[in-house]
Design a protein around this motif. Structure first.
Motif, PDB file in Angstrom:
ATOM      1  N   ASP A 135       0.812  -1.155  -0.074  1.00 49.48           N
ATOM      2  CA  ASP A 135       0.008  -0.012   0.012  1.00 49.48           C
ATOM      3  C   ASP A 135       0.814   1.389  -0.091  1.00 49.48           C
ATOM      4  OD1 ASP A 135       0.991  -0.111   2.638  1.00 49.48           O
ATOM      5  OD2 ASP A 135      -1.023  -0.069   3.510  1.00 49.48           O
ATOM      6  N   GLY A 136       2.186   1.211  -0.102  1.00 52.58           N
ATOM      7  CA  GLY A 136       2.864   2.145  -0.210  1.00 52.58           C
ATOM      8  C   GLY A 136       3.527   2.928   1.399  1.00 52.58           C
ATOM      9  N   SER A 137       2.917   2.232   2.451  1.00 52.42           N
ATOM     10  CA  SER A 137       3.515   2.795   3.836  1.00 52.42           C
ATOM     11  C   SER A 137       4.739   2.094   4.101  1.00 52.42           C
ATOM     12  CB  SER A 137       2.521   2.182   4.708  1.00 52.42           C
ATOM     13  OG  SER A 137       2.376   0.817   4.909  1.00 52.42           O
ATOM     14  N   THR A 138       5.377   2.335   4.974  1.00 52.49           N
ATOM     15  CA  THR A 138       6.736   1.856   5.422  1.00 52.49           C
ATOM     16  C   THR A 138       6.743   1.363   6.764  1.00 52.49           C
ATOM     17  OG1 THR A 138       7.753   3.695   4.036  1.00 52.49           O
ATOM     18  CG2 THR A 138       9.031   2.491   5.657  1.00 52.49           C
ATOM     19  N   ILE A 154      18.267   2.193   6.498  1.00 53.87           N
ATOM     20  CA  ILE A 154      17.347   3.095   6.048  1.00 53.87           C
ATOM     21  C   ILE A 154      18.054   4.172   5.279  1.00 53.87           C
ATOM     22  CG2 ILE A 154      15.855   5.023   6.964  1.00 53.87           C
ATOM     23  CD1 ILE A 154      15.534   3.585   9.261  1.00 53.87           C
ATOM     24  N   PRO A 155      17.806   4.493   4.111  1.00 53.76           N
ATOM     25  CA  PRO A 155      18.600   5.241   3.255  1.00 53.76           C
ATOM     26  C   PRO A 155      18.242   6.755   3.824  1.00 53.76           C
ATOM     27  CG  PRO A 155      16.515   4.744   2.161  1.00 53.76           C
ATOM     28  CD  PRO A 155      16.694   3.804   3.269  1.00 53.76           C
ATOM     29  N   PHE A 156      19.182   7.697   3.566  1.00 48.97           N
ATOM     30  CA  PHE A 156      19.400   8.810   3.789  1.00 48.97           C
ATOM     31  C   PHE A 156      18.183   9.768   3.517  1.00 48.97           C
ATOM     32  CE2 PHE A 156      20.116  13.579   3.107  1.00 48.97           C
ATOM     33  CZ  PHE A 156      20.315  13.896   4.316  1.00 48.97           C
ATOM     34  N   GLY A 157      17.682   9.537   2.309  1.00 43.61           N
ATOM     35  CA  GLY A 157      16.485  10.242   1.585  1.00 43.61           C
ATOM     36  C   GLY A 157      15.219   9.715   2.362  1.00 43.61           C
ATOM     37  N   PHE A 158      15.234   8.937   3.013  1.00 48.12           N
ATOM     38  CA  PHE A 158      14.025   8.683   3.769  1.00 48.12           C
ATOM     39  C   PHE A 158      13.422   9.856   4.993  1.00 48.12           C
ATOM     40  CE2 PHE A 158      11.828   6.781   7.563  1.00 48.12           C
ATOM     41  CZ  PHE A 158      10.512   6.311   6.937  1.00 48.12           C
ATOM     42  N   TYR A 195       4.681   4.012   9.170  1.00 46.09           N
ATOM     43  CA  TYR A 195       4.062   5.363   8.804  1.00 46.09           C
ATOM     44  C   TYR A 195       3.777   5.498   7.408  1.00 46.09           C
ATOM     45  CZ  TYR A 195       4.425  10.531   8.325  1.00 46.09           C
ATOM     46  OH  TYR A 195       4.354  12.085   7.926  1.00 46.09           O
ATOM     47  N   ASP A 196       2.623   5.929   7.312  1.00 44.51           N
ATOM     48  CA  ASP A 196       1.867   6.076   5.819  1.00 44.51           C
ATOM     49  C   ASP A 196       2.024   7.583   5.396  1.00 44.51           C
ATOM     50  OD1 ASP A 196       0.127   6.572   3.720  1.00 44.51           O
ATOM     51  OD2 ASP A 196      -1.275   4.923   4.618  1.00 44.51           O
ATOM     52  N   ASN A 197       2.818   7.971   4.367  1.00 43.78           N
ATOM     53  CA  ASN A 197       2.859   9.362   4.090  1.00 43.78           C
ATOM     54  C   ASN A 197       1.738  10.207   3.558  1.00 43.78           C
ATOM     55  OD1 ASN A 197       5.732  10.312   4.060  1.00 43.78           O
ATOM     56  ND2 ASN A 197       6.333   8.608   2.947  1.00 43.78           N
ATOM     57  N   MET A 248      10.075  15.382   7.404  1.00 44.35           N
ATOM     58  CA  MET A 248       9.503  16.719   7.159  1.00 44.35           C
ATOM     59  C   MET A 248       7.852  16.610   6.750  1.00 44.35           C
ATOM     60  SD  MET A 248      11.754  18.728   7.560  1.00 44.35           S
ATOM     61  CE  MET A 248      13.374  19.106   7.519  1.00 44.35           C
ATOM     62  N   SER A 249       7.648  15.343   6.316  1.00 51.07           N
ATOM     63  CA  SER A 249       6.138  15.254   5.979  1.00 51.07           C
ATOM     64  C   SER A 249       5.367  15.183   7.247  1.00 51.07           C
ATOM     65  CB  SER A 249       5.979  13.893   5.173  1.00 51.07           C
ATOM     66  OG  SER A 249       4.716  13.363   5.334  1.00 51.07           O
ATOM     67  N   TYR A 250       6.296  14.645   8.343  1.00 50.99           N
ATOM     68  CA  TYR A 250       5.459  14.538   9.807  1.00 50.99           C
ATOM     69  C   TYR A 250       5.579  15.685  10.280  1.00 50.99           C
ATOM     70  CZ  TYR A 250       4.305  12.991  14.385  1.00 50.99           C
ATOM     71  OH  TYR A 250       3.857  13.091  15.978  1.00 50.99           O
ATOM     72  N   LEU A 251       6.857  16.478  10.358  1.00 46.49           N
ATOM     73  CA  LEU A 251       7.072  17.659  11.162  1.00 46.49           C
ATOM     74  C   LEU A 251       5.887  18.702  10.675  1.00 46.49           C
ATOM     75  CD1 LEU A 251      11.031  18.280  11.052  1.00 46.49           C
ATOM     76  CD2 LEU A 251       9.310  18.213  12.846  1.00 46.49           C
ATOM     77  N   PHE A 252       5.682  18.874   9.352  1.00 49.35           N
ATOM     78  CA  PHE A 252       4.786  19.935   9.100  1.00 49.35           C
ATOM     79  C   PHE A 252       3.348  19.384   8.624  1.00 49.35           C
ATOM     80  CE2 PHE A 252       9.208  21.267   8.104  1.00 49.35           C
ATOM     81  CZ  PHE A 252       9.084  22.452   9.031  1.00 49.35           C
ATOM     82  N   SER A 253       2.924  18.185   9.353  1.00 46.36           N
ATOM     83  CA  SER A 253       1.680  17.779   9.054  1.00 46.36           C
ATOM     84  C   SER A 253       0.833  18.418  10.393  1.00 46.36           C
ATOM     85  CB  SER A 253       1.730  16.133   8.955  1.00 46.36           C
ATOM     86  OG  SER A 253       2.180  15.699  10.167  1.00 46.36           O
ATOM     87  N   LYS A 254      -0.267  17.603  10.624  1.00 45.76           N
ATOM     88  CA  LYS A 254      -1.298  18.210  11.930  1.00 45.76           C
ATOM     89  C   LYS A 254      -0.414  17.425  13.007  1.00 45.76           C
ATOM     90  CE  LYS A 254      -5.563  18.590   9.360  1.00 45.76           C
ATOM     91  NZ  LYS A 254      -7.072  18.179   9.095  1.00 45.76           N
ATOM     92  N   HIS A 255       0.527  16.744  12.755  1.00 46.67           N
ATOM     93  CA  HIS A 255       1.232  16.202  14.012  1.00 46.67           C
ATOM     94  C   HIS A 255       0.529  15.256  14.928  1.00 46.67           C
ATOM     95  CE1 HIS A 255       5.392  16.870  15.306  1.00 46.67           C
ATOM     96  NE2 HIS A 255       5.030  17.020  16.510  1.00 46.67           N
ATOM     97  N   LYS A 256       0.027  14.345  14.144  1.00 42.95           N
ATOM     98  CA  LYS A 256      -0.726  13.331  14.786  1.00 42.95           C
ATOM     99  C   LYS A 256       0.008  12.302  16.175  1.00 42.95           C
ATOM    100  CE  LYS A 256      -3.653  12.492  10.762  1.00 42.95           C
ATOM    101  NZ  LYS A 256      -4.302  11.484   9.746  1.00 42.95           N
TER     102      LYS A 256
END
Length: 310
Positions: free
Chosen positions: A62-65, A250-254, A90-92, A260-268
């Protein structure tokens, strides 16, 4: 043609150049911070890590990690049994972090080279490192895992101190003492060493059940405080240190992508599940394994899948 219109192309070019320069500066600062954090771990003589072999990660459909998190009691010198076993999910798309803790005494079938062996799940790490733990989780619960990360007792306090330099805010659920570290009940700011001992304590009536709950409490606090948007400027250096103190593929790009996806989300807040789930286990004992938790593997596998997909 009016003079104002003649100046527009120049203004646009200047604006684009400014944006490019800002991006280049940000990229440079990010790379510098990351390398600064990473290199500081290279000069740490106590940062010893054992060879854990090859890891054949498998992506989720499903694309999650899914990331296998292992707490090692080897202290970097040899490959002992894993002190804690978790799956970070984590699901982006939903920006929802989730964590599954698997009790280390869970009795499972381990697919060793010499054939299937029934034993505690934490024995899998001793037999074949993170790859055998991955296979064991996939065979028993049907959960694919893409990456792994191992933290030993020497490194964990340094990671906590990196992500929460002013102390990790924890509401300690009881008075306890582990290896000379005394912790009093109530809200406080724990150092990395105090957080480690708080998460390790299991010498009470709850034993491993209480220990897993405290581990989850520490992980929730780390996520909430370490990945706070107000600390975004420290993120590159923190990532470098965490990467250096952790055995991982875990690759650096992850990190910039998901972090950043989590940092600037609604921070669940972190959602948590403990395996085995209620009503699916019983106490057992075997001479070769000692006291174990005998489980309904199918029910627990389905519980994990439902938890990840809800």
């Amino acid at each position: 043609m009016p003079k104002g219109k003649k100046n527009k192309p120049k203004k646009k070019r200047k604006k684009k150049r400014l944006i490019v320069w800002i991006l280049l500066i940000l990229i440079g600062l990010t790379a510098f911070g990351y390398m600064k954090g990473l290199m500081s771990t290279k000069f740490d003589k106590n940062n010893k890590q054992a060879d854990v072999g090859h890891f054949s990660g498998e992506k989720s459909g499903d694309g999650s990690t899914n990331i296998l998190l292992l707490g090692s009691d080897s202290r970097g010198e040899d490959q002992g049994r894993s002190d804690s076993i978790m799956i970070a999910h984590y699901d982006n798309k939903t920006k929802q972090p989730k964590l599954v803790s698997i009790m280390r005494d869970t009795f499972v079938t381990i697919p060793t080279d010499s054939g299937p062996e029934n034993n505690k799940i934490n024995a899998a790490y001793s037999y074949g490192g993170p790859e055998l733990v991955r296979k064991t989780i996939k065979d028993n619960f049907g959960i694919p895992i893409q990456y792994y990360a191992i933290v030993n007792f020497e490194s964990f306090p340094k990671i906590v101190d990196t992500l929460a330099p002013s102390g990790l805010k924890i509401d300690a659920e009881k008075d306890l003492e582990v290896e000379g570290t005394v912790i009093k009940k109530g809200p406080q700011k724990m150092s990395g060493e105090e957080a480690l001992q708080y998460a390790r304590f299991r010498k009470d009536a709850e034993s491993d059940f209480g220990r897993v709950r405290r581990q989850q409490q520490v992980m929730s606090a780390l996520l909430q405080q370490g990945l706070n948007p107000l600390n975004a400027w420290r993120f590159p250096e923190a990532v470098g240190k965490v990467q250096g103190y952790t055995q991982t593929d875990i690759p650096f790009g992850f990190y910039p992508k998901s972090g950043m996806s989590y940092l600037f989300s609604k921070h669940k807040p972190l959602e948590i599940l403990t395996v085995p789930v209620e009503g699916t286990w019983s106490d057992g004992y075997y001479d070769h394994a000692g006291s174990v938790l005998e489980i309904d593997t199918q029910a627990n596998g389905q519980a994990i899948k439902n938890f990840f997909n809800k």
